[in-house]
Enzyme design. Structure first.
Site: not given
Lengths: 258, 295
Positions: B122, B236
């Site tokens: 992260c 994406g």
């Protein structure tokens, strides 16, 4: 682009010692019940349902936490950021009556302006009543202590109105307990009902999940829900998520929000 | 036609809700699970954590930038969140130390998730990427977690390294069962010209959405050539054709996140339908036939 667009505070109106309306210098088409994310640079960003959504865009804010304290320190001409409008607003129907309790009068006022329906605005006492001089005939006021208008809860006034006249829909915004009561009243009188929910939000556009109420996202599926949708949402009137994502009883949630 | 399996687990389609999207509560995960083969929880952490202030999720050209920053009620509250889950799920976990990961993995295993995903990448916390940017740290982490649990372990990797293949090989050698690639790219930044300051509360945020698809495809393609364990290709994916391309690069399953922007949960049903149409039009009967055929 869903990024804060800067605009100036055009005008500030003091509604009562703890509540002010901020008119924003922005051009936005907003339906009653939709909300904006208001950014105070360097501070935070929070959702506000518009109290004025016609020729002028305005939000009505009660001073109750760090964010609103900052906002109360801001002046005409100061820069804020806004993005939106987001969410589903109220559905326009004929023969409607709208009820706003406490600060819930904010979206309801914009709705009465736009839809031209009957309205009830309620508060504990006269000094808390919002928009006293804004409406002429169509709106009745109630106070719990009887200091102005109908004496009693706004829900009691609503029941009175529903028993006198056939309405097709009731719009409501206010404390969640009150909205739950309104749903019950509408069930009894067989009237459709739409209410506006409030939950902690991050993105405002349905990605992050911070505002989930059961399997619905308040930002994207709401913030306005009808009684049929709410019947499948056991968290309505019961639970809310705080910033960590922990689900807590609503009383704890609202205590945290302040 | 879209039905597939992952380590023997039957899935209605190869689409996976990516971690951090739409939340952790079982109600919302079950809603997504009607349309997605697998759903991933938001990352579950060692203690209650608030995450960053707003603005923390905004649109940028070609996608989304976020610095949500791993809010979590903490692993001890998992039961309230996950109670009633009725769809195949991945428990995503994160920690600041190997000990954190081990402790959480052990606890989470009690709830019998289908998989555990290690969020070792992260970008929105001070030490969030530490594990997936260091070969030795990633090996130690995966090894220790594998010792703790019988649940299959997926390592989620960051593209923000010099050589993602090296990290992928490391986690494979340490016993990871699968790899999720990629986490968000960057981090990036936006500045507001009128305010003259960065807009995100954390100043920087991870980039996701269509702009990162070429990076995700490249990473999955390279990883596929160098490891044997399966890959969940994420980054994406907005359409059925995107999903096809991701599988051609080498992904067995396809993660979906930013596609929910604007479209919500419906994105899963649409992408699944588009994927099925593409397969029909091109004579494919099973999604597994597509995996790695771009090589």
């Amino acid at each position: 682009m869903d990024q804060p667009k800067t605009c100036r505070i055009k005008r500030i109106v003091e509604e009562n010692p703890l509540t002010r309306t901020y008119f924003l210098d922005c051009n936005m088409k907003i339906s009653p019940g939709q909300f904006l994310m208001l950014w105070i640079p360097g501070v935070d960003e929070k959702p506000f349902v518009c109290s004025y959504s016609g020729k002028e865009t305005g939000i009505t804010v009660e001073k109750k936490g760090k964010f609103t304290e900052k906002l109360f320190m801001m002046k005409k001409g100061d820069l804020v950021g806004i993005r939106g409008p987001y969410g589903n607003g109220f559905t326009k129907k004929k023969n409607a009556i709208a009820l706003g309790g406490g600060l819930g009068a904010a979206p309801i006022a914009s709705l009465i302006d736009e839809f031209g329906c009957d309205g009830i605005i309620g508060a504990h006492t006269k000094s808390n009543l919002l928009f006293l001089s804004r409406f002429k005939k169509k709106v009745q006021y109630s106070t719990s202590d009887g200091s102005y208008g109908f004496k009693g809860r706004p829900t009691a006034l609503l029941e009175k109105k529903l028993s006198e006249k056939k309405y097709d829909v009731v719009y409501c915004c206010g404390p969640e307990g009150m909205m739950k009561a309104v749903i019950e009243i509408c069930r009894k009188y067989k009237v459709e009902c739409e209410v506006s929910l409030e939950r902690y939000m991050r993105c405002g556009f349905g990605v992050c999940g911070a505002c989930a109420c059961n399997d619905r996202l308040v930002c994207k599926d709401g913030p306005v829900f009808n009684s049929r949708q709410l019947s499948g949402m056991s968290d309505f009137g019961n639970k809310g998520m705080i910033k960590s994502g922990k689900k807590v009883p609503l009383s704890e949630y609202f205590a945290w929000r302040e | 036609m879209l039905k597939t399996t992952f380590f023997g687990k039957g899935l209605k389609n190869p689409l996976v809700l990516a971690s951090g999207i739409l939340g952790t509560g079982s109600d919302i995960l079950n809603r997504v699970g009607k349309y997605a083969g697998l759903v991933t929880t938001k990352s579950i952490g060692p203690v209650e954590r608030l995450g960053n202030k707003n603005p923390c999720v905004l649109e940028v050209a070609g996608g989304i930038i976020n610095c949500v920053g791993l809010p979590s009620p903490g692993y001890l509250h998992l039961e309230e969140e996950i109670h009633g889950i009725n769809t195949p799920w991945i428990a995503s976990i994160y920690g600041h130390s190997v000990g954190d990961f081990v402790k959480i993995a052990k606890h989470v295993s009690g709830f019998n998730p289908d998989f555990i995903e290690l969020n070792m990448s992260c970008p929105n916390t001070s030490d969030g990427m530490a594990f997936a940017t260091n070969k030795d740290a990633s090996i130690e982490l995966v090894k220790e977690v594998k010792k703790t649990t019988k649940i299959r372990v997926i390592a989620k990797l960051t593209p923000n390294v010099t050589n993602i293949v090296e990290i992928a090989k490391s986690v494979e050698s340490a016993g990871a069962d699968a790899i999720t690639a990629i986490n968000s790219v960057g981090p990036g930044m936006i500045i507001n010209a009128d305010v003259k300051k960065p807009v995100l509360s954390f100043k920087t945020g991870g980039l996701t959405g269509p702009m990162i698809k070429p990076i995700a495809l490249r990473c999955v393609y390279q990883i596929y050539e160098n490891v044997k364990i399966p890959i969940i290709g994420t980054g994406g994916i907005l359409t059925g054709t995107d999903a096809v391309e991701m599988m051609m690069a080498g992904a067995s399953l396809v993660g979906i996140g930013s596609a929910t922007y604007k479209e919500g949960v419906n994105a899963f049903a649409r992408i699944a339908k588009e994927l099925e149409s593409w397969m029909k039009a091109n004579g494919y009967k099973e999604v597994k036939e597509l995996v790695g055929i771009a090589h």
